[in-house]
Design an enzyme around this catalytic site. Structure first.
Site, PDB file in Angstrom:
ATOM      1  N   LYS A 112       0.841  -1.197   0.000  1.00 50.84           N
ATOM      2  CA  LYS A 112       0.000   0.000   0.000  1.00 50.84           C
ATOM      3  C   LYS A 112       0.874   1.244   0.000  1.00 50.84           C
ATOM      4  O   LYS A 112       2.030   1.191   0.414  1.00 50.84           O
ATOM      5  CB  LYS A 112      -0.849   0.030   1.275  1.00 50.84           C
ATOM      6  CG  LYS A 112      -1.945  -1.000   1.334  1.00 50.84           C
ATOM      7  CD  LYS A 112      -2.781  -0.810   2.604  1.00 50.84           C
ATOM      8  CE  LYS A 112      -3.859  -1.860   2.711  1.00 50.84           C
ATOM      9  NZ  LYS A 112      -4.885  -1.765   1.679  1.00 50.84           N
ATOM     10  N   ARG A 160     -10.267 -11.520   1.945  1.00 52.58           N
ATOM     11  CA  ARG A 160     -11.134 -12.565   1.376  1.00 52.58           C
ATOM     12  C   ARG A 160     -10.455 -13.929   1.423  1.00 52.58           C
ATOM     13  O   ARG A 160     -11.111 -14.952   1.521  1.00 52.58           O
ATOM     14  CB  ARG A 160     -11.526 -12.166  -0.051  1.00 52.58           C
ATOM     15  CG  ARG A 160     -10.358 -11.981  -0.969  1.00 52.58           C
ATOM     16  CD  ARG A 160     -10.726 -11.208  -2.230  1.00 52.58           C
ATOM     17  NE  ARG A 160     -10.789  -9.777  -1.989  1.00 52.58           N
ATOM     18  CZ  ARG A 160     -11.097  -8.879  -2.926  1.00 52.58           C
ATOM     19  NH1 ARG A 160     -11.385  -9.273  -4.164  1.00 52.58           N
ATOM     20  NH2 ARG A 160     -11.129  -7.595  -2.648  1.00 52.58           N
TER      21      ARG A 160
HETATM   22  N1  BES Z   1      -8.124  -3.845   4.443  1.00 54.06           N
HETATM   23  C1  BES Z   1      -8.220  -3.455   3.096  1.00 54.06           C
HETATM   24  C2  BES Z   1      -9.501  -2.700   2.792  1.00 54.06           C
HETATM   25  C3  BES Z   1      -9.574  -1.293   3.284  1.00 54.06           C
HETATM   26  C4  BES Z   1      -8.825  -0.294   2.698  1.00 54.06           C
HETATM   27  C5  BES Z   1     -10.462  -0.959   4.275  1.00 54.06           C
HETATM   28  C6  BES Z   1      -8.944   1.011   3.145  1.00 54.06           C
HETATM   29  C7  BES Z   1     -10.595   0.342   4.707  1.00 54.06           C
HETATM   30  C8  BES Z   1      -9.832   1.330   4.150  1.00 54.06           C
HETATM   31  C9  BES Z   1      -8.192  -4.682   2.185  1.00 54.06           C
HETATM   32  O1  BES Z   1      -7.403  -5.728   2.612  1.00 54.06           O
HETATM   33  C10 BES Z   1      -7.649  -4.227   0.875  1.00 54.06           C
HETATM   34  O2  BES Z   1      -6.510  -3.851   0.848  1.00 54.06           O
HETATM   35  N2  BES Z   1      -8.477  -4.259  -0.151  1.00 54.06           N
HETATM   36  C11 BES Z   1      -8.074  -3.814  -1.433  1.00 54.06           C
HETATM   37  C12 BES Z   1      -8.627  -4.778  -2.444  1.00 54.06           C
HETATM   38  C13 BES Z   1      -8.089  -4.561  -3.823  1.00 54.06           C
HETATM   39  C14 BES Z   1      -6.633  -4.906  -3.891  1.00 54.06           C
HETATM   40  C15 BES Z   1      -8.879  -5.418  -4.783  1.00 54.06           C
HETATM   41  C16 BES Z   1      -8.649  -2.419  -1.630  1.00 54.06           C
HETATM   42  O3  BES Z   1      -9.763  -2.151  -1.184  1.00 54.06           O
HETATM   43  O4  BES Z   1      -7.957  -1.586  -2.216  1.00 54.06           O
HETATM   44 MN    MN Z   2      -5.382  -5.500   1.984  1.00 57.91          MN
END
Ligand code: BES
Ligand code: MN
Ligand code: ZN
Length: 496
Positions: free
Chosen positions: A279, A353
């Site tokens: 990230k 997931r």
């Molecule tokens: N934990 C995150 C989702 C999230 C991000 C929740 C920001 C709250 C605020 C999750 O594990 C994630 O990183 N999801 C990705 C999925 C994508 C790679 C398909 C996302 O939401 O960017």
């Molecule tokens: Mn994630």
């Protein structure tokens, strides 16, 4: 916090603060009338002098009102309708709590129980009052080295109207307090940073619950156990971390032995850096909140155990970290899940997931009548619904509707998104049974579509709490949502 229920003349009650409601155009509530008479009309005079409009949530703090034994009287605006909506009532309670906690009051009397709220009874009102005051006094100070100023409020006396059902009010207050304490536990766990709240810490805290609630049974599966069960997805996510993963299982057998349980499955990512699909740095600290689903499960089980609800409930929390490392899972890697299905991990940041898939498969062994997973699953859900509603997706309309209704009653609302077959196509993989991401479009839905492939053996609903589990900015902190929704859903199961 302590809640007591006493009738009697309001003006004669000694307290640090008495809270009364006033409607717009100086229309007094029954309690305000009582105080106005005791003060020889002084209350009305002051309301006029201060131009108190009494819009919903307006507050006016009065000191040493003549004829009244309370040190302070907090007048709260109730708006112009004699019957309030649930939302208005909760807003009014919120401002009352805010105003009272700004004073050094320890013992207060709250006369807002008499306020009529459309379609809700005094048990609900008592529940909301207890919840608002107990939760409103929450502060997270565990990591400050200097003592912090925290609200002094310790006792709230609820003032019932004449002829009120005392037992119903007591029950409501008990429920509100239990929900608030469950939320406190969840918020404390969530607000703790990743270096303290590790998967092992989460497991220890779950185990600690059994000291207070001997009825609860907590089992923790270790990495080797998960390996034996073939949980390739959890193990893949956890590979890049030095912290061992844990699968935390909580069982509350409050119902009949033969009755199948309801299962809550909570995402317990104690820190999500994204893994090799790292990230960006901005706000990455907030990914300590990626275990809020797991914290919700722990808090809900505590509330249910505290209330001794007559139902069987199971909690399953896959807990691990998602970090980049030489040993971490890589984009393109294919892993085999406990269900036997293979997954191509195209983005290591779509890890929630993966761990939930294995946890859902594990949950099958309890033969649950319904499974609800709770997860900070997608940024896309936050974009779709903002911070007001939890995303709800389900393979069962009846379960979905029950959760939506519980969200309305508890004012901890969810909004349903479609989970049509069409969305499944986005998960196609050339190399495995399916991929773990489905592109940017409908991201909250394709994440749920992925989960649905591990939930085909039971009635299932998914709560995406990415937008609701915490607030960002100045007041950054966990919210304790969706514990009110879930406890309400479980209360409804017992009642219905
Ligand atoms: N934990 C995150 C989702 C999230 C991000 C929740 C920001 C709250 C605020 C999750 O594990 C994630 O990183 N999801 C990705 C999925 C994508 C790679 C398909 C996302 O939401 O960017
Ligand atoms: Mn994630
Ligand atoms: Zn995550």
């Amino acid at each position: 916090m302590n809640f007591v229920i006493h009738s009697g003349s309001l003006d004669k009650k000694r307290s640090d603060c008495l809270i009364i409601g006033v409607y717009e155009r100086q229309k007094l509530s029954p309690s305000a009338k009582e105080i106005d008479q005791a003060s020889d009309g002084f209350l009305t005079k002051l309301l006029k002098r201060e131009h108190f409009k009494a819009k919903e949530g307006d507050t006016l703090l009065l000191h040493q009102l003549p004829g009244c034994r309370a040190d302070r009287v907090l007048v709260v605006g109730l708006g112009d309708a004699l019957e309030l909506s649930a939302k208005q009532y909760c807003k009014i309670l919120g401002s009352a709590v805010k105003a009272v906690t700004a004073t050094p009051s320890q013992k207060i009397v709250c006369a807002l129980l008499e306020t009529q709220v459309a379609t809700y009874d005094e048990r609900w009102r008592a529940r909301q009052i207890a919840l608002a005051f107990a939760d409103g006094c929450y502060r997270f100070t565990a990591l400050k080295s200097e003592p912090q100023e925290v609200p002094a409020l310790a006792q709230v006396e609820l003032h019932p109207q004449e002829g009120a059902q005392k037992a119903a009010i007591e029950q409501g207050a008990r429920e509100g307090k239990a929900i608030a304490e469950g939320m406190k536990l969840a918020k404390d766990l969530a607000n703790l940073p990743g270096n303290i709240c590790t998967p092992s810490y989460l497991a220890e805290q779950a185990l600690k619950l059994t000291e207070r609630y001997p009825k609860l049974k907590v089992t923790v599966l270790e990495e080797a156990d998960m390996s034996k069960l073939g949980m390739g997805a959890i193990l893949a996510v956890s590979r890049g971390s030095r912290q061992p993963p844990k699968l935390i299982v909580l069982e509350y057998p409050g119902g009949k032995t033969k009755e199948s349980p309801i299962a809550l499955v909570g995402k317990g990512l104690t820190f999500d850096a994204g893994g090799i699909s790292l990230k960006r740095a901005e706000n990455m600290d907030e990914m300590k909140y990626d275990m809020c689903g797991g914290a919700t499960v722990i808090g809900t089980l505590q509330a249910v155990a505290e209330l001794g609800l007559p139902l069987n409930l199971v909690g399953v929390i896959p807990a691990c970290e998602n970090l980049p490392d030489g040993n971490a899972v890589k984009p393109g890697d294919v892993v085999k899940t406990m269900a036997g299905k293979t997954v191509e991990i195209l983005n290591t940041d779509a890890e929630g997931r993966l761990i939930l898939g294995d946890a859902l498969t594990y949950t099958q062994r309890f033969a649950p009548k319904a499974v609800i997973d709770i997860a900070t699953l997608t940024g896309a859900c936050l974009i779709a619904l903002g911070r007001h509603a939890t995303g709800l997706l389900a393979n069962d309309d009846e379960l979905a509707n029950a959760l939506l209704k519980a969200g309305e009653i508890s004012q901890d609302r969810a909004w349903r998104l479609p989970l049509w077959e069409e969305y499944q196509e986005q998960l196609k993989s050339n190399f495995a049974d399916f991929a773990n991401v489905g592109g940017r479009e409908g991201g909250a839905i394709t994440a749920a579509a992925f989960l649905s492939r591990f939930a085909d053996k039971f009635s299932w609903a998914h709560l995406d709490i990415a937008g609701t589990a915490w607030t960002s900015g100045r007041d950054k902190g966990a919210t304790g949502r969706p514990i009110p929704l879930l406890v309400q859903f479980l209360l409804d199961q017992v009642a219905g």
